[in-house]
Motif scaffolding. Structure first.
Motif, PDB file in Angstrom:
ATOM      1  N   ARG A  95       0.797  -1.228   0.000  1.00 46.38           N
ATOM      2  CA  ARG A  95       0.000   0.000   0.000  1.00 46.38           C
ATOM      3  C   ARG A  95       0.830   1.279   0.000  1.00 46.38           C
ATOM      4  NH1 ARG A  95      -3.245  -2.495  -2.192  1.00 46.38           N
ATOM      5  NH2 ARG A  95      -4.930  -3.642  -1.208  1.00 46.38           N
ATOM      6  N   SER A  96       2.143   1.138  -0.031  1.00 40.44           N
ATOM      7  CA  SER A  96       3.013   2.309  -0.046  1.00 40.44           C
ATOM      8  C   SER A  96       4.216   2.013  -0.923  1.00 40.44           C
ATOM      9  CB  SER A  96       3.463   2.639   1.382  1.00 40.44           C
ATOM     10  OG  SER A  96       4.343   3.742   1.375  1.00 40.44           O
ATOM     11  N   LEU A  97       4.513   2.938  -1.820  1.00 36.88           N
ATOM     12  CA  LEU A  97       5.672   2.812  -2.699  1.00 36.88           C
ATOM     13  C   LEU A  97       6.708   3.849  -2.283  1.00 36.88           C
ATOM     14  CD1 LEU A  97       3.794   2.542  -6.131  1.00 36.88           C
ATOM     15  CD2 LEU A  97       4.500   0.696  -4.596  1.00 36.88           C
ATOM     16  N   SER A  98       7.974   3.522  -2.487  1.00 39.17           N
ATOM     17  CA  SER A  98       9.044   4.464  -2.142  1.00 39.17           C
ATOM     18  C   SER A  98      10.156   4.367  -3.166  1.00 39.17           C
ATOM     19  CB  SER A  98       9.586   4.164  -0.740  1.00 39.17           C
ATOM     20  OG  SER A  98      10.183   2.882  -0.700  1.00 39.17           O
ATOM     21  N   THR A  99      10.957   5.412  -3.215  1.00 34.97           N
ATOM     22  CA  THR A  99      12.123   5.432  -4.092  1.00 34.97           C
ATOM     23  C   THR A  99      13.064   6.540  -3.633  1.00 34.97           C
ATOM     24  OG1 THR A  99      12.816   5.329  -6.416  1.00 34.97           O
ATOM     25  CG2 THR A  99      11.258   7.079  -5.842  1.00 34.97           C
ATOM     26  N   GLU A 100      14.255   6.524  -4.177  1.00 32.90           N
ATOM     27  CA  GLU A 100      15.172   7.656  -4.060  1.00 32.90           C
ATOM     28  C   GLU A 100      15.366   8.150  -5.485  1.00 32.90           C
ATOM     29  OE1 GLU A 100      16.274   4.649  -2.478  1.00 32.90           O
ATOM     30  OE2 GLU A 100      15.466   5.337  -0.565  1.00 32.90           O
ATOM     31  N   ALA A 101      14.830   9.306  -5.778  1.00 30.50           N
ATOM     32  CA  ALA A 101      14.823   9.832  -7.138  1.00 30.50           C
ATOM     33  C   ALA A 101      15.946  10.842  -7.352  1.00 30.50           C
ATOM     34  CB  ALA A 101      13.480  10.499  -7.435  1.00 30.50           C
ATOM     35  N   SER A 102      16.548  10.766  -8.516  1.00 26.23           N
ATOM     36  CA  SER A 102      17.543  11.756  -8.909  1.00 26.23           C
ATOM     37  C   SER A 102      16.847  13.085  -9.197  1.00 26.23           C
ATOM     38  CB  SER A 102      18.280  11.284 -10.161  1.00 26.23           C
ATOM     39  OG  SER A 102      17.393  11.303 -11.274  1.00 26.23           O
TER      40      SER A 102
END
Length: 160
Positions: free
Chosen positions: A110-117
């Protein structure tokens, strides 16, 4: 566009795509030293194999070549989402993201995450991600700016 699970025979193509994408697309936002630290021109394929082995990776194939890839963990963390410069702005990243997000939601995430440039930040914002914090990370002695981002997926989301 054909989206499929990656295989071990795709690793060299995935790494070459990653390197080209960083050096050509991200060059608008990062210095040559930062690009070299982030994506060395002579990558270590063994390290890549180990890194990808713990992730699920999908590739988009267009005109017989890998046009992009997404790698994600079962907890909803998107580790990689890159498009070949030759296929940039043709919907490849969006399609890969949609399939990965649908897959994860179907599994109960139910939750998405990332480290975006810096370059990827607008893409993820367009998909409903919010910045949690601005980060500075070190790669091979060089500092790089990125953004920790998350997106909560509700049951009524039309788009993942």
């Amino acid at each position: 566009m054909n989206i499929r699970a990656s295989t071990s025979s795709d690793v060299a193509s995935i790494v070459a795509l990653f390197t080209a994408s960083v050096h050509q697309i991200a060059a608008r936002s990062y210095t040559p030293a930062q690009l070299a630290a982030w994506a060395p021109e002579s990558p270590n394929l063994g390290q890549w194999c180990s890194r990808l082995a713990i992730l699920e990776t999908l590739v988009a194939v267009l005109d017989g070549e890998i046009a992009g890839f997404i790698s994600f963990a079962g907890n909803g963390h998107i580790e990689f989402l890159f498009t070949s410069p030759a296929f940039s702005r043709k919907g490849v990243a969006s399609r890969l993201y949609e399939i990965a997000a649908q897959t994860l939601r179907a599994r109960g995430v139910r939750s998405l995450s990332t480290e975006a440039s810096i370059e990827a930040r607008p893409f993820f914002e367009s998909k409903g991600f919010n910045i949690v914090e601005e980060q500075v990370v070190e790669r091979n002695g060089v500092q790089l700016k990125r953004f920790a981002m998350t997106r909560v997926c509700g049951d009524k989301d039309a788009q993942p």
